[in-house]
Design an enzyme around this catalytic site. Structure first.
Site, short mmCIF file in Angstrom:
data_model
loop_
_atom_site.label_atom_id
_atom_site.label_comp_id
_atom_site.label_asym_id
_atom_site.label_seq_id
_atom_site.Cartn_x
_atom_site.Cartn_y
_atom_site.Cartn_z
N ARG A 131 8.61 -7.21 -10.25
CA ARG A 131 8.62 -5.76 -10.56
C ARG A 131 7.24 -5.23 -10.95
O ARG A 131 7.11 -4.23 -11.62
CB ARG A 131 9.64 -5.43 -11.66
CG ARG A 131 11.06 -5.75 -11.26
CD ARG A 131 12.06 -4.88 -11.99
NE ARG A 131 13.38 -5.12 -11.46
CZ ARG A 131 14.20 -6.07 -11.92
NH1 ARG A 131 13.84 -6.82 -12.93
NH2 ARG A 131 15.38 -6.24 -11.36
N LYS A 153 -2.57 3.83 -3.42
CA LYS A 153 -1.57 3.83 -2.35
C LYS A 153 -1.50 2.42 -1.78
O LYS A 153 -2.52 1.87 -1.34
CB LYS A 153 -1.94 4.81 -1.24
CG LYS A 153 -1.58 6.24 -1.56
CD LYS A 153 -1.75 7.12 -0.31
CE LYS A 153 -1.38 8.55 -0.62
NZ LYS A 153 -1.66 9.45 0.53
N GLU A 195 -13.98 8.25 7.79
CA GLU A 195 -13.48 8.65 6.46
C GLU A 195 -14.58 9.33 5.65
O GLU A 195 -14.31 10.26 4.89
CB GLU A 195 -12.92 7.43 5.71
CG GLU A 195 -11.75 6.73 6.38
CD GLU A 195 -10.46 7.56 6.43
OE1 GLU A 195 -10.43 8.71 5.94
OE2 GLU A 195 -9.45 7.06 6.98
N LYS A 232 -13.18 10.82 -3.89
CA LYS A 232 -11.82 10.28 -3.87
C LYS A 232 -11.24 10.22 -5.28
O LYS A 232 -10.08 10.60 -5.51
CB LYS A 232 -11.85 8.88 -3.22
CG LYS A 232 -10.50 8.18 -3.13
CD LYS A 232 -9.65 8.66 -1.97
CE LYS A 232 -8.22 8.20 -2.07
NZ LYS A 232 -7.88 7.08 -1.22
N GLU A 242 0.27 12.83 -4.93
CA GLU A 242 0.33 13.73 -3.78
C GLU A 242 1.49 14.72 -3.90
O GLU A 242 2.29 14.88 -2.97
CB GLU A 242 0.45 12.91 -2.48
CG GLU A 242 -0.12 13.63 -1.28
CD GLU A 242 -0.29 12.74 -0.06
OE1 GLU A 242 -0.89 11.65 -0.19
OE2 GLU A 242 0.17 13.14 1.00
N ARG A 247 -4.16 16.03 -3.10
CA ARG A 247 -4.38 14.73 -2.46
C ARG A 247 -4.06 14.81 -0.97
O ARG A 247 -4.67 14.07 -0.16
CB ARG A 247 -3.55 13.64 -3.15
CG ARG A 247 -3.87 12.26 -2.61
CD ARG A 247 -3.43 11.13 -3.51
NE ARG A 247 -3.85 9.85 -2.93
CZ ARG A 247 -3.80 8.69 -3.55
NH1 ARG A 247 -3.37 8.63 -4.79
NH2 ARG A 247 -4.21 7.60 -2.94
N ASN A 251 -5.58 13.91 3.96
CA ASN A 251 -4.93 13.64 5.25
C ASN A 251 -5.58 14.41 6.39
O ASN A 251 -5.07 14.39 7.52
CB ASN A 251 -3.43 13.99 5.17
CG ASN A 251 -2.69 13.09 4.21
OD1 ASN A 251 -3.06 11.93 4.03
ND2 ASN A 251 -1.66 13.61 3.56
N HIS A 254 -5.56 13.06 9.81
CA HIS A 254 -4.70 11.87 9.80
C HIS A 254 -3.32 12.10 10.42
O HIS A 254 -2.66 11.12 10.77
CB HIS A 254 -4.55 11.35 8.37
CG HIS A 254 -5.73 10.53 7.91
ND1 HIS A 254 -7.01 11.03 7.89
CD2 HIS A 254 -5.83 9.24 7.50
CE1 HIS A 254 -7.85 10.10 7.46
NE2 HIS A 254 -7.17 8.99 7.23
N HIS A 258 -2.96 9.37 12.91
CA HIS A 258 -1.96 8.30 12.73
C HIS A 258 -1.05 8.20 13.95
O HIS A 258 -0.65 7.09 14.34
CB HIS A 258 -1.13 8.55 11.48
CG HIS A 258 -1.76 8.01 10.22
ND1 HIS A 258 -1.33 8.35 8.97
CD2 HIS A 258 -2.79 7.14 10.04
CE1 HIS A 258 -2.08 7.72 8.06
NE2 HIS A 258 -2.97 6.98 8.69
N HIS A 270 -8.53 2.05 12.92
CA HIS A 270 -8.06 3.22 12.16
C HIS A 270 -9.05 4.39 12.26
O HIS A 270 -8.69 5.51 12.63
CB HIS A 270 -7.85 2.81 10.69
CG HIS A 270 -7.50 3.96 9.80
ND1 HIS A 270 -6.28 4.60 9.85
CD2 HIS A 270 -8.24 4.62 8.85
CE1 HIS A 270 -6.28 5.59 8.96
NE2 HIS A 270 -7.44 5.62 8.34
#
Ligand code: GLY
Length: 368
Positions: A131, A153, A195, A232, A242, A247, A251, A254, A258, A270
């Site tokens: 956990r 993330k 990026e 960042k 987000e 945040r 994207n 992206h 993506h 990427h």
């Protein structure tokens, strides 16, 4: 990099209350990872698992392991195949079973040594094993130094789409050793600039003029990395999970990127897919948000400078890209919240971009 070494290490704090941590940027940090871990330790645990991949492992595991052992840790190494396909539930099961086999408990920690795939995979395993146990990010690529190692993330892909399983789990620290960039192949080095260019486009117009000088290698790059980590960290501080839209600005490029990356099935890195996504998002920004064409052209010229792809060819299918894109988790009730620029450095989330708008831009990426 003799003669170009900037000696001082710098710390950027990701300010998140009791989940705050430092991103330490500098040279020779891999060799000091053990003392960094020891200084952060809140228990006298003695076990660590180092997760890396088959490319990075042979290059950088030895100094990290030696340093952790010198600091009194028993280190269990877990090596997964290099590449995006390791961001899978199969590898999560494999890594977590290894953590169990090595006897890790809540007094232990995971070290993610590698690029974005390793950070996301190992971070996710740390988030769910027992956990949740602590983890250290040691990014070794531009993408992971300036973006994926910072902000918590973590997660893996499903065959249906990227990053569909995951968790927010902040690292205990990020150890960003500039020296690890020296071993990056040129293609992997340059993809990371997608990026950096994204950060400039959404938040720091002046930075656009600082980027091209690093086209051929990382000599003197520390201050650029620090500047990007600062962008960042500020965004993550404002909107860790987000939820407010801030945040989501990260994207930019992206949504379409993506879709292209998923549809390309490994043919594009990427940052290469994101370069195409940025080009399309710039065109939509010109059409729908008043971004001056000259500003869009400046960003595209910089992507070109790094030899990042700006067009798709017959190996790709617009239908497949649209199919992948439609499953993006950024769609809510069939509508997308799409990041546009009003001006360079001024990004916002628009609810006005339709599927047809996106399809048109995807089709425009194809070379005729
Ligand atoms: N890479 C996007 C984010 O961290 O939110």
């Amino acid at each position: 990099m003799p003669g170009t070494r900037e000696s001082q290490e710098q710390k950027i704090t990701v300010d998140l209350g009791d989940r705050s941590y430092d991103v330490i940027v500098g040279h020779g940090l891999l060799e000091r990872a053990g003392s960094t871990a020891r200084a952060l330790a809140t228990t006298n645990g003695r076990k660590a698992a180092l997760v890396t991949d088959s490319n990075v492992g042979p290059l950088h595991t030895a100094p990290v392991t030696a340093s952790l052992e010198a600091a009194g840790y028993r280190v269990h190494s877990i090596v997964v195949p290099a590449g995006e396909s390791s961001k899978s539930m199969e590898q999560v099961t494999h890594v977590c079973r290894e953590l169990h086999r090595a006897g890790l408990d809540r007094g232990s920690f995971v070290v993610a040594l590698g690029g974005g795939v390793i950070g996301d995979l190992a971070g996710f395993c740390a988030a769910i094993f027992n956990r949740g146990i602590p983890f250290l990010q040691i990014p070794t690529t531009i993408v992971s130094l300036v973006d994926s190692s910072v902000g918590g993330k973590t997660g893996v892909n499903l065959p249906e789409g990227k990053n569909l399983l995951g968790s927010f789990h902040q690292p205990a620290a990020v150890i960003a050793d500039i020296d690890s960039l020296a071993t990056l192949p040129m293609r992997a080095y340059r993809e990371g600039f997608a990026e950096i260019i994204k950060h400039a486009a959404i938040r720091d117009r002046a930075m656009l003029d600082e980027i091209a000088q690093f086209r051929d290698g990382p000599a003197g790059i520390t201050s650029l990395i620090v500047r990007n980590v600062g962008i960042k960290a500020a965004i993550v501080k404002e909107d860790e999970r987000e939820t407010t839209g801030t945040r989501a600005l990260l994207n930019f490029g992206h949504t379409i990127g993506h879709g292209i990356e998923s549809a390309a099935g490994g043919a594009l890195l990427h940052g290469e897919a994101i370069s195409l996504g940025i080009k399309a998002a710039l065109a939509l920004s010109v059409a729908k948000a008043g971004l001056p064409q000259a500003d869009a052209d400046q960003v595209v010229a910089l992507l070109r400078e790094f030899e990042l792809p700006l067009a798709l060819d017959a190996r790709f299918s617009a239908d497949k890209i649209m199919e992948k894109l439609a499953r993006d988790k950024k769609f809510v009730d069939g509508a997308i919240r799409f990041v546009l620029l009003r001006a360079l450095g001024d990004a916002f989330v628009s609810a006005d971009i339709t599927r047809d708008d996106i399809a048109r831009e995807v089709n425009r990426l194809f070379v005729v």
